[in-house]
Design a protein around this motif. Structure first.
Motif, PDB file in Angstrom:
ATOM      1  N   ASP A 192       0.889  -1.121   0.038  1.00 37.33           N
ATOM      2  CA  ASP A 192      -0.035   0.089   0.015  1.00 37.33           C
ATOM      3  C   ASP A 192       0.855   1.285  -0.033  1.00 37.33           C
ATOM      4  O   ASP A 192       0.581   2.090  -0.790  1.00 37.33           O
ATOM      5  CB  ASP A 192      -1.094   0.094   1.297  1.00 37.33           C
ATOM      6  CG  ASP A 192      -1.875  -1.078   0.941  1.00 37.33           C
ATOM      7  OD1 ASP A 192      -2.111  -1.636   0.266  1.00 37.33           O
ATOM      8  OD2 ASP A 192      -2.688  -1.234   2.229  1.00 37.33           O
ATOM      9  N   ALA A 193       1.925   1.451   0.877  1.00 40.03           N
ATOM     10  CA  ALA A 193       2.514   2.428   0.865  1.00 40.03           C
ATOM     11  C   ALA A 193       3.458   2.749  -0.329  1.00 40.03           C
ATOM     12  O   ALA A 193       3.399   3.870  -0.909  1.00 40.03           O
ATOM     13  CB  ALA A 193       3.703   2.195   1.925  1.00 40.03           C
ATOM     14  N   LYS A 194       3.911   1.820  -0.905  1.00 43.15           N
ATOM     15  CA  LYS A 194       4.543   2.091  -2.374  1.00 43.15           C
ATOM     16  C   LYS A 194       3.656   2.457  -3.322  1.00 43.15           C
ATOM     17  O   LYS A 194       3.942   3.455  -4.109  1.00 43.15           O
ATOM     18  CB  LYS A 194       5.368   0.553  -2.574  1.00 43.15           C
ATOM     19  CG  LYS A 194       5.971   0.644  -3.716  1.00 43.15           C
ATOM     20  CD  LYS A 194       6.915  -0.563  -4.074  1.00 43.15           C
ATOM     21  CE  LYS A 194       7.825  -0.681  -5.232  1.00 43.15           C
ATOM     22  NZ  LYS A 194       8.390  -1.841  -5.355  1.00 43.15           N
ATOM     23  N   ASP A 195       2.401   1.939  -3.376  1.00 37.54           N
ATOM     24  CA  ASP A 195       1.312   2.205  -4.262  1.00 37.54           C
ATOM     25  C   ASP A 195       0.974   3.656  -4.159  1.00 37.54           C
ATOM     26  O   ASP A 195       0.878   4.369  -5.123  1.00 37.54           O
ATOM     27  CB  ASP A 195       0.278   1.331  -3.996  1.00 37.54           C
ATOM     28  CG  ASP A 195       0.325  -0.049  -4.724  1.00 37.54           C
ATOM     29  OD1 ASP A 195       1.351  -0.348  -5.331  1.00 37.54           O
ATOM     30  OD2 ASP A 195      -0.381  -1.114  -4.295  1.00 37.54           O
ATOM     31  N   ILE A 196       0.725   4.020  -2.957  1.00 32.39           N
ATOM     32  CA  ILE A 196       0.191   5.505  -2.621  1.00 32.39           C
ATOM     33  C   ILE A 196       1.658   6.648  -3.164  1.00 32.39           C
ATOM     34  O   ILE A 196       1.058   7.465  -3.655  1.00 32.39           O
ATOM     35  CB  ILE A 196       0.073   5.674  -1.243  1.00 32.39           C
ATOM     36  CG1 ILE A 196      -1.334   4.996  -0.807  1.00 32.39           C
ATOM     37  CG2 ILE A 196       0.103   7.099  -0.699  1.00 32.39           C
ATOM     38  CD1 ILE A 196      -1.283   4.801   0.829  1.00 32.39           C
ATOM     39  N   ALA A 197       2.678   6.180  -2.975  1.00 36.49           N
ATOM     40  CA  ALA A 197       3.758   7.233  -3.300  1.00 36.49           C
ATOM     41  C   ALA A 197       3.771   7.401  -5.083  1.00 36.49           C
ATOM     42  O   ALA A 197       3.968   8.337  -5.369  1.00 36.49           O
ATOM     43  CB  ALA A 197       5.042   6.466  -2.484  1.00 36.49           C
TER      44      ALA A 197
END
Lengths: 277, 277
Positions: free
Chosen positions: B254-259
């Motif tokens: 999720d964190a990677k996708d958001i960035a």
């Protein structure tokens, strides 16, 4: 204890009142936490509101008078923020109101927090974070000298990406110089709080065999990661330049190392006689 | 514009005065930023100091009266902090001083900031961050009801690691209940500021062919990463449990996708007539 160098004076508002974290008043420790924090939280009071303001800003410690100073020296904090007019107008006002007094400028508080790990223990109450958190207290004024402003713009740009400034279109033109507001914060005091190491549970729980067999305990390291640079719509370079690739690689390695070291190193307890805080 | 649901009222102290970021007053947006921030910065004024206090704390939005509320509903903020006695004593005092008035409790400001990317443009002045930042203003009181306290401890523990609470030694014993201080913040207002997208430079620079050939422009995505869980000295499980592995894997994805999404999505400009802020 190793020699830590210069320390900030302990003031009633800056004293760390908690026994199970390591407090530090060392300039070097505090300044490095501020310098490596991508976003700082800046707080100050405003008239007619019971709530302090809080703004995210970018900042970096430095000394315009002695640019070769290192992080353990007496430094000022240079701030550049996305929402700046309110704080800057207040700062202007405070400076002129109190001209002649020792501390001019707007009193502000700056927070920088790094999360290094999730500390998972046997009981909810013993759960914690590994973290390194710094707070600085000082008086902010607008930088009006053009030479100092240019110097601070370079300092702050290079804090976003190492060595970026000279690889961009510099120097800033007149319009850019006019539109850029930099605050210089003269530091009055500061402190840091650091929690590292593994979970720590109560004796009764550590003797509960069924509990120990059931609950996983340890640390999940946490750190920032920079992803692959994504070229923008008007970028023409076929790959990111070496200084950027190296910055991304070094930063990622350092961040990972710091989180793992924080997890596995012994937690330094400094119990206080007075536990009421 | 899609229906955003409930909005916080715009107060002088909560209004976002900057034209090149997207401001939001939507409860859902603000509450989700607070709930996904591992550390919150909590600020409040104290007597006899010109500087606001600032403390890093853990917190989570919720409703004890309506536990099934979702993040777009009216919620309170529950805070659990490592340094709590000062804030809690002040909170107690304010509550009793002002008993009978509409807003009791200590006025506090809470900041939550997520960094999503380094925005690298042609000129230092156009450099920026992609970020999502929220601020809440409210009145804090100590939670005294044991049932509410237990509920908040579960809420906060599960915000550190999804589903962790029931996998630990619960319920807390009497000593733990006594030593745990939870603050409930009744929210008066709040706002969010979001910057996403690619760099944006001035026309004159975009027409400078030599500059475009020389300077790499784009976004370096930034996000938190959870590392491999590291077992502690008294852990007996031979591998991390499934709920922990899944939480680490999901969070990282999720964190990677958001960035990355923040970097590549179009930046929503909302220019204001009055640019002086």
């Amino acid at each position: 204890m190793p020699f830590e160098g210069l320390q900030y004076p302990t003031k009633p508002y800056s004293k760390v009142n908690r026994y199970d974290v390591r407090a530090s008043y060392a300039l070097r420790t505090i300044h490095e936490l501020v310098n490596t924090s991508p976003i700082l939280q800046v707080s100050f009071t405003i008239p007619d509101s019971p709530f302090p303001m809080m703004l995210p800003m970018i900042g970096q410690m430095g000394s315009f008078a002695r640019p070769s100073s290192d992080t353990g020296d007496v430094l000022e904090l240079y701030l550049h923020g996305y929402v700046s007019s309110r704080i800057i107008n207040l700062s202007r006002k405070e400076s002129s109101d109190k001209a002649g007094e020792e501390a001019t400028g707007l009193p502000i508080t700056i927070g920088a927090s790094h999360v290094d790990g999730l500390v998972l223990s046997l009981t909810p109450n013993s759960h914690s974070y590994n973290y390194r958190s710094a707070v600085l207290f000082g008086h902010a004024e607008l930088v009006t000298d053009n030479e100092e402003r240019l110097w601070a713009m370079e300092l702050i740009t290079n804090s976003v990406v190492r060595d970026r400034y000279r690889h961009t279109r510099v120097p800033p033109n007149n319009a850019e110089m006019q539109s850029t507001s930099i605050l210089r914060v003269k530091i009055a005091s500061g402190s840091a709080k650091i929690r590292s190491g593994m979970p720590s549970d109560e004796k009764a729980d550590l003797e509960d065999e069924a509990l120990l067999d059931r609950v996983w305990t340890g640390v999940v390291p946490v750190h920032y990661t920079f992803g692959e640079p994504i070229p923008g719509p008007y970028n023409r370079l076929d790959k990111p330049p070496a200084y950027l690739d190296e910055f991304v690689r070094d930063s990622n390695q350092d961040a990972k190392d710091i989180a793992i070291e924080a997890a596995i190193k012994a937690m330094k307890l400094k119990p206080k006689a007075n536990l009421e805080d």
